[in-house]
Design a protein around this motif. Structure first.
Motif, PDB file in Angstrom:
ATOM      1  N   GLU A 185      22.658 -37.460 -28.578  1.00 31.05           N
ATOM      2  CA  GLU A 185      21.958 -36.806 -29.679  1.00 31.05           C
ATOM      3  C   GLU A 185      22.949 -36.300 -30.721  1.00 31.05           C
ATOM      4  OE1 GLU A 185      18.672 -33.251 -30.512  1.00 31.05           O
ATOM      5  OE2 GLU A 185      19.455 -33.587 -28.476  1.00 31.05           O
ATOM      6  N   ALA A 186      24.047 -35.721 -30.257  1.00 30.78           N
ATOM      7  CA  ALA A 186      25.069 -35.246 -31.186  1.00 30.78           C
ATOM      8  C   ALA A 186      25.684 -36.407 -31.967  1.00 30.78           C
ATOM      9  CB  ALA A 186      26.153 -34.490 -30.421  1.00 30.78           C
ATOM     10  N   PHE A 187      25.859 -37.542 -31.304  1.00 31.51           N
ATOM     11  CA  PHE A 187      26.387 -38.738 -31.956  1.00 31.51           C
ATOM     12  C   PHE A 187      25.462 -39.179 -33.083  1.00 31.51           C
ATOM     13  CE2 PHE A 187      26.606 -43.405 -32.215  1.00 31.51           C
ATOM     14  CZ  PHE A 187      27.958 -43.598 -32.446  1.00 31.51           C
ATOM     15  N   ARG A 188      24.162 -39.241 -32.785  1.00 28.67           N
ATOM     16  CA  ARG A 188      23.185 -39.671 -33.795  1.00 28.67           C
ATOM     17  C   ARG A 188      23.054 -38.649 -34.921  1.00 28.67           C
ATOM     18  NH1 ARG A 188      20.298 -40.941 -29.035  1.00 28.67           N
ATOM     19  NH2 ARG A 188      19.018 -39.060 -29.339  1.00 28.67           N
ATOM     20  N   ASN A 189      23.341 -37.401 -34.638  1.00 26.18           N
ATOM     21  CA  ASN A 189      23.235 -36.354 -35.654  1.00 26.18           C
ATOM     22  C   ASN A 189      24.491 -36.207 -36.503  1.00 26.18           C
ATOM     23  OD1 ASN A 189      20.639 -35.713 -34.855  1.00 26.18           O
ATOM     24  ND2 ASN A 189      21.280 -34.065 -33.474  1.00 26.18           N
ATOM     25  N   GLY A 190      25.470 -37.076 -36.269  1.00 23.01           N
ATOM     26  CA  GLY A 190      26.672 -37.050 -37.094  1.00 23.01           C
ATOM     27  C   GLY A 190      27.664 -35.980 -36.731  1.00 23.01           C
ATOM     28  N   PHE A 195      30.051 -36.233 -34.643  1.00 26.58           N
ATOM     29  CA  PHE A 195      31.353 -36.833 -34.359  1.00 26.58           C
ATOM     30  C   PHE A 195      31.762 -37.678 -35.566  1.00 26.58           C
ATOM     31  CE2 PHE A 195      29.185 -36.427 -30.243  1.00 26.58           C
ATOM     32  CZ  PHE A 195      30.081 -35.587 -29.584  1.00 26.58           C
ATOM     33  N   PRO A 196      32.554 -37.137 -36.481  1.00 30.60           N
ATOM     34  CA  PRO A 196      32.948 -37.901 -37.673  1.00 30.60           C
ATOM     35  C   PRO A 196      33.642 -39.204 -37.284  1.00 30.60           C
ATOM     36  CG  PRO A 196      33.585 -35.590 -37.871  1.00 30.60           C
ATOM     37  CD  PRO A 196      33.146 -35.786 -36.460  1.00 30.60           C
ATOM     38  N   VAL A 197      33.341 -40.264 -38.016  1.00 30.13           N
ATOM     39  CA  VAL A 197      33.847 -41.604 -37.716  1.00 30.13           C
ATOM     40  C   VAL A 197      34.705 -42.100 -38.873  1.00 30.13           C
ATOM     41  CG1 VAL A 197      33.209 -43.989 -37.185  1.00 30.13           C
ATOM     42  CG2 VAL A 197      31.769 -42.092 -36.374  1.00 30.13           C
ATOM     43  N   ALA A 198      35.815 -42.742 -38.544  1.00 25.22           N
ATOM     44  CA  ALA A 198      36.623 -43.443 -39.547  1.00 25.22           C
ATOM     45  C   ALA A 198      36.671 -44.913 -39.170  1.00 25.22           C
ATOM     46  CB  ALA A 198      38.036 -42.874 -39.616  1.00 25.22           C
ATOM     47  N   VAL A 199      36.369 -45.767 -40.139  1.00 27.84           N
ATOM     48  CA  VAL A 199      36.441 -47.220 -39.934  1.00 27.84           C
ATOM     49  C   VAL A 199      37.579 -47.738 -40.797  1.00 27.84           C
ATOM     50  CG1 VAL A 199      35.259 -49.426 -40.176  1.00 27.84           C
ATOM     51  CG2 VAL A 199      33.982 -47.407 -39.419  1.00 27.84           C
ATOM     52  N   TYR A 200      38.580 -48.342 -40.164  1.00 25.50           N
ATOM     53  CA  TYR A 200      39.787 -48.788 -40.846  1.00 25.50           C
ATOM     54  C   TYR A 200      39.702 -50.287 -41.115  1.00 25.50           C
ATOM     55  CZ  TYR A 200      41.265 -44.333 -38.895  1.00 25.50           C
ATOM     56  OH  TYR A 200      41.336 -42.996 -38.542  1.00 25.50           O
ATOM     57  N   GLY A 201      39.575 -50.649 -42.412  1.00 26.08           N
ATOM     58  CA  GLY A 201      39.398 -52.033 -42.814  1.00 26.08           C
ATOM     59  C   GLY A 201      37.987 -52.245 -43.320  1.00 26.08           C
ATOM     60  N   LEU A 202      37.850 -52.529 -44.615  1.00 26.54           N
ATOM     61  CA  LEU A 202      36.525 -52.666 -45.227  1.00 26.54           C
ATOM     62  C   LEU A 202      36.340 -54.059 -45.818  1.00 26.54           C
ATOM     63  CD1 LEU A 202      36.294 -49.162 -46.948  1.00 26.54           C
ATOM     64  CD2 LEU A 202      35.196 -49.897 -44.825  1.00 26.54           C
ATOM     65  N   VAL A 259      26.824 -50.048 -40.404  1.00 25.42           N
ATOM     66  CA  VAL A 259      25.992 -49.803 -39.227  1.00 25.42           C
ATOM     67  C   VAL A 259      26.357 -48.466 -38.579  1.00 25.42           C
ATOM     68  CG1 VAL A 259      25.352 -50.643 -36.935  1.00 25.42           C
ATOM     69  CG2 VAL A 259      25.570 -52.249 -38.845  1.00 25.42           C
ATOM     70  N   TRP A 260      27.655 -48.165 -38.479  1.00 25.38           N
ATOM     71  CA  TRP A 260      28.045 -46.845 -37.982  1.00 25.38           C
ATOM     72  C   TRP A 260      27.456 -45.755 -38.876  1.00 25.38           C
ATOM     73  CZ3 TRP A 260      30.940 -45.157 -33.732  1.00 25.38           C
ATOM     74  CH2 TRP A 260      31.511 -46.149 -32.943  1.00 25.38           C
ATOM     75  N   GLY A 261      27.448 -45.999 -40.187  1.00 22.97           N
ATOM     76  CA  GLY A 261      26.888 -45.025 -41.118  1.00 22.97           C
ATOM     77  C   GLY A 261      25.398 -44.854 -40.934  1.00 22.97           C
ATOM     78  N   GLU A 262      24.687 -45.960 -40.692  1.00 20.20           N
ATOM     79  CA  GLU A 262      23.239 -45.887 -40.471  1.00 20.20           C
ATOM     80  C   GLU A 262      22.894 -45.030 -39.267  1.00 20.20           C
ATOM     81  OE1 GLU A 262      22.079 -50.373 -42.155  1.00 20.20           O
ATOM     82  OE2 GLU A 262      22.282 -49.997 -40.006  1.00 20.20           O
ATOM     83  N   VAL A 263      23.714 -45.127 -38.222  1.00 19.21           N
ATOM     84  CA  VAL A 263      23.403 -44.442 -36.966  1.00 19.21           C
ATOM     85  C   VAL A 263      23.907 -43.004 -36.962  1.00 19.21           C
ATOM     86  CG1 VAL A 263      23.769 -44.471 -34.465  1.00 19.21           C
ATOM     87  CG2 VAL A 263      23.372 -46.614 -35.702  1.00 19.21           C
ATOM     88  N   THR A 264      25.114 -42.766 -37.485  1.00 19.34           N
ATOM     89  CA  THR A 264      25.716 -41.431 -37.382  1.00 19.34           C
ATOM     90  C   THR A 264      25.606 -40.608 -38.662  1.00 19.34           C
ATOM     91  OG1 THR A 264      27.934 -42.067 -38.155  1.00 19.34           O
ATOM     92  CG2 THR A 264      27.421 -42.457 -35.822  1.00 19.34           C
ATOM     93  N   GLY A 265      25.520 -41.292 -39.798  1.00 21.52           N
ATOM     94  CA  GLY A 265      25.480 -40.566 -41.070  1.00 21.52           C
ATOM     95  C   GLY A 265      26.773 -39.874 -41.421  1.00 21.52           C
ATOM     96  N   ALA A 266      27.876 -40.252 -40.774  1.00 27.96           N
ATOM     97  CA  ALA A 266      29.139 -39.523 -40.995  1.00 27.96           C
ATOM     98  C   ALA A 266      30.329 -40.466 -40.891  1.00 27.96           C
ATOM     99  CB  ALA A 266      29.267 -38.386 -39.988  1.00 27.96           C
ATOM    100  N   ARG A 284      36.703 -38.044 -35.289  1.00 26.08           N
ATOM    101  CA  ARG A 284      36.741 -37.965 -33.835  1.00 26.08           C
ATOM    102  C   ARG A 284      36.696 -39.357 -33.205  1.00 26.08           C
ATOM    103  NH1 ARG A 284      38.889 -34.182 -30.695  1.00 26.08           N
ATOM    104  NH2 ARG A 284      37.882 -32.148 -30.813  1.00 26.08           N
ATOM    105  N   ILE A 285      36.096 -40.286 -33.930  1.00 27.15           N
ATOM    106  CA  ILE A 285      36.006 -41.671 -33.466  1.00 27.15           C
ATOM    107  C   ILE A 285      36.668 -42.559 -34.511  1.00 27.15           C
ATOM    108  CG2 ILE A 285      34.457 -43.552 -32.810  1.00 27.15           C
ATOM    109  CD1 ILE A 285      32.377 -41.440 -32.066  1.00 27.15           C
ATOM    110  N   HIS A 286      37.558 -43.435 -34.067  1.00 29.37           N
ATOM    111  CA  HIS A 286      38.328 -44.300 -34.953  1.00 29.37           C
ATOM    112  C   HIS A 286      38.016 -45.750 -34.615  1.00 29.37           C
ATOM    113  CE1 HIS A 286      40.861 -40.678 -35.702  1.00 29.37           C
ATOM    114  NE2 HIS A 286      40.614 -40.454 -34.413  1.00 29.37           N
ATOM    115  N   VAL A 287      37.550 -46.511 -35.598  1.00 26.62           N
ATOM    116  CA  VAL A 287      37.162 -47.905 -35.393  1.00 26.62           C
ATOM    117  C   VAL A 287      38.077 -48.784 -36.248  1.00 26.62           C
ATOM    118  CG1 VAL A 287      35.289 -49.581 -35.526  1.00 26.62           C
ATOM    119  CG2 VAL A 287      34.776 -47.176 -35.022  1.00 26.62           C
ATOM    120  N   VAL A 288      38.801 -49.688 -35.613  1.00 22.58           N
ATOM    121  CA  VAL A 288      39.796 -50.518 -36.301  1.00 22.58           C
ATOM    122  C   VAL A 288      39.277 -51.941 -36.408  1.00 22.58           C
ATOM    123  CG1 VAL A 288      42.162 -51.391 -36.270  1.00 22.58           C
ATOM    124  CG2 VAL A 288      41.659 -49.079 -35.420  1.00 22.58           C
ATOM    125  N   ILE A 289      39.186 -52.444 -37.644  1.00 21.38           N
ATOM    126  CA  ILE A 289      38.734 -53.817 -37.865  1.00 21.38           C
ATOM    127  C   ILE A 289      39.555 -54.420 -39.004  1.00 21.38           C
ATOM    128  CG2 ILE A 289      36.766 -52.901 -39.161  1.00 21.38           C
ATOM    129  CD1 ILE A 289      36.918 -56.250 -37.234  1.00 21.38           C
TER     130      ILE A 289
END
Length: 454
Positions: A23-28, A30-37, A47-54, A108-113
């Motif tokens: 629930e906390a994940f869906r409520n944003g 846990f801030p997320v960083a996605v490296y590589g756009l 998609v991460w933005g759609e689910v977490t909003g953060a 808090r969550i780092h996604v590398v692509i």
């Protein structure tokens, strides 16, 4: 750790019940960083933005960052992506930056692509991934989770990225999570695939990394999440998928070379052979292109010590196929009393796949280069890209008939070629179809189909 991240509970090593963490994940929380756009990174960030909003997206290209922050989308030909990015930016669910270190401190969550490159001598080059990992390490905090979606040579997380993150951050192995969670997407359907087009594979450096990553991706995808034993297994899954396709395509391309000697339609034989449930031979074609399949074999051939002669041979077969296509054309021209040198040849398609503006390792370009080296005058037509860097003169699809062509090779089956005015193409022109899409009755002329014959 930034003030934003301090407000977020640990994601890795959390003692909260799974339901509360979801629930906390869906409520944003846990801030997320996605490296590589890039063409895969932006859909993943969306998609991460759609689910977490953060989500904060990170890219080295300032123009990409500016475009996204203005609600624009630099990635083309991805259904739904432009609208998704505009909505997410407007809602404050997605922002972009070039400051990877600050993004890491905030997350808090780092996604590398980001891409794994191949050197000129066909060795894997992980420098882009390791550079991003260093930036993440400068902002890494206890309780963070790092998810690698970039395709990597097996053992990279265990032997390279894990030690690097620990050394650069000063954290211990059990202070943060590291999981390999490979993207399984195709150009032209990226959003669909990220949202659940295929099962999601997750392999952690330890059990807690696997648990945390599985929890996150179960919220992101509508499909199954498959936890595997460790990061190396997950890395191997992604690479093995590409190896299978490269070897299978090489088999099909080699079988197609028996067409004349056996005097059969090899495509028919393949199709009927595949009615047996243990047979799944691909279709032959002009070769293998794109940013994945032609490169993954080198993640094994030039990374591991164990010999892999089958993979090496498959690469040789597929790399040689554009030259084989030109050899077929030369034989057909010779039968018409013409030499390849000095002939005008139109190549239809430059991208490696229909509907995708991607020319990396495209066999169509190798066909153009081989024709040019053999003395032909080369014209190329593609509705998605021009001829920059290709030894050919670009022709609009509507203008192909204006060329006094001795031959036409269909290398990429773009939909736009269905409207080609074949009546304006010289009747004497040799036509070779590498994709088995041209209808002789419709275009009113004989066609040589690779694997099928005349």
């Amino acid at each position: 750790m930034s003030e934003r991240a301090e407000l977020a509970a640990p994601f890795y090593g959390s003692d909260r019940p799974a339901a509360a963490q979801r629930e906390a994940f869906r409520n944003g929380e846990f801030p997320v960083a996605v490296y590589g756009l890039g063409k895969m990174g932006l859909p993943i960030a969306a998609v991460w933005g759609e689910v977490t909003g953060a989500v904060t997206g990170v890219d080295v290209d300032e123009s990409v960052v500016d475009t996204i922050n203005e609600g624009g989308c630099h990635v083309q030909n991805e259904p739904g992506l432009a609208d998704a990015v505009a909505d997410l930016v407007d809602a404050g669910s997605l922002t972009a930056t070039t400051d990877s270190v600050q993004a890491a401190k905030d997350a808090r969550i780092h996604v590398v692509i980001v891409p794994t490159l191949i050197t000129e001598d066909d060795h894997p080059d992980t420098s882009v991934v390791t550079s991003v990992a260093r930036d993440i390490a400068r902002g890494l905090s206890p309780g963070d989770l790092v998810c690698i979606e970039s395709t990597l040579p097996p053992r990279t997380c265990r032997d390279v990225l894990g030690p690097l993150l620990r050394y650069e951050s000063g954290l211990d192995a059990d202070d943060f999570g590291l999981a390999f969670c490979p993207e399984r997407t195709s150009s032209g359907r990226a959003l669909h695939d990220v949202r659940g087009g295929h099962p999601k594979v997750v392999g952690g450096i330890d059990d807690e990394s696997t648990r945390a990553a599985t929890l996150a991706y179960e919220e992101l995808t509508s499909n199954e999440v498959i936890p595997v034993s460790d990061t190396t297994t997950a890395e191997a899954v992604k690479v093995f998928e590409g190896l299978y396709r490269d070897v299978n395509i090489a088999l099909a391309n080699e079988l197609a070379r028996f067409t004349e000697e056996l005097e059969i339609d090899v495509r028919e034989a393949i199709h009927v052979a595949n009615t047996q449930p243990f047979c799944d031979i691909h279709d032959p074609g002009p070769g293998v292109g794109g940013h994945c399949i032609p490169y993954y074999p080198y993640f094994v051939l030039n990374w591991l010590e164990t010999p892999a002669p089958l993979l090496a041979t498959a690469r040789e077969v597929n790399d040689a196929t554009p030259g084989h296509i030109v050899g077929l054309l030369e034989g057909k021209l010779d039968g018409h009393g013409k030499a390849l040198s000095g002939s005008a040849v139109v190549v239809l398609g430059l991208t490696y796949r229909a509907g995708v503006a991607e020319t990396r390792a495209s066999p169509a370009i190798d066909i153009c280069r081989t024709l040019d080296a053999r003395g032909a005058t080369v014209y190329a037509s593609d509705p998605m890209v021009d001829c920059e860097g290709v030894p050919a003169t670009w022709v609009h699809p509507d203008e192909v008939g204006s060329i006094d062509a001795d031959a036409v090779i269909l290398a990429t089956d773009h939909e736009e070629f269905e409207a080609l005015d074949w009546a304006s193409v010289p009747r004497s022109a040799v036509v070779i179809d590498t994709r088995d899409v041209l209808d002789e009755d419709r275009i009113g002329r004989d066609v040589y189909v690779v694997g099928r014959g005349d």
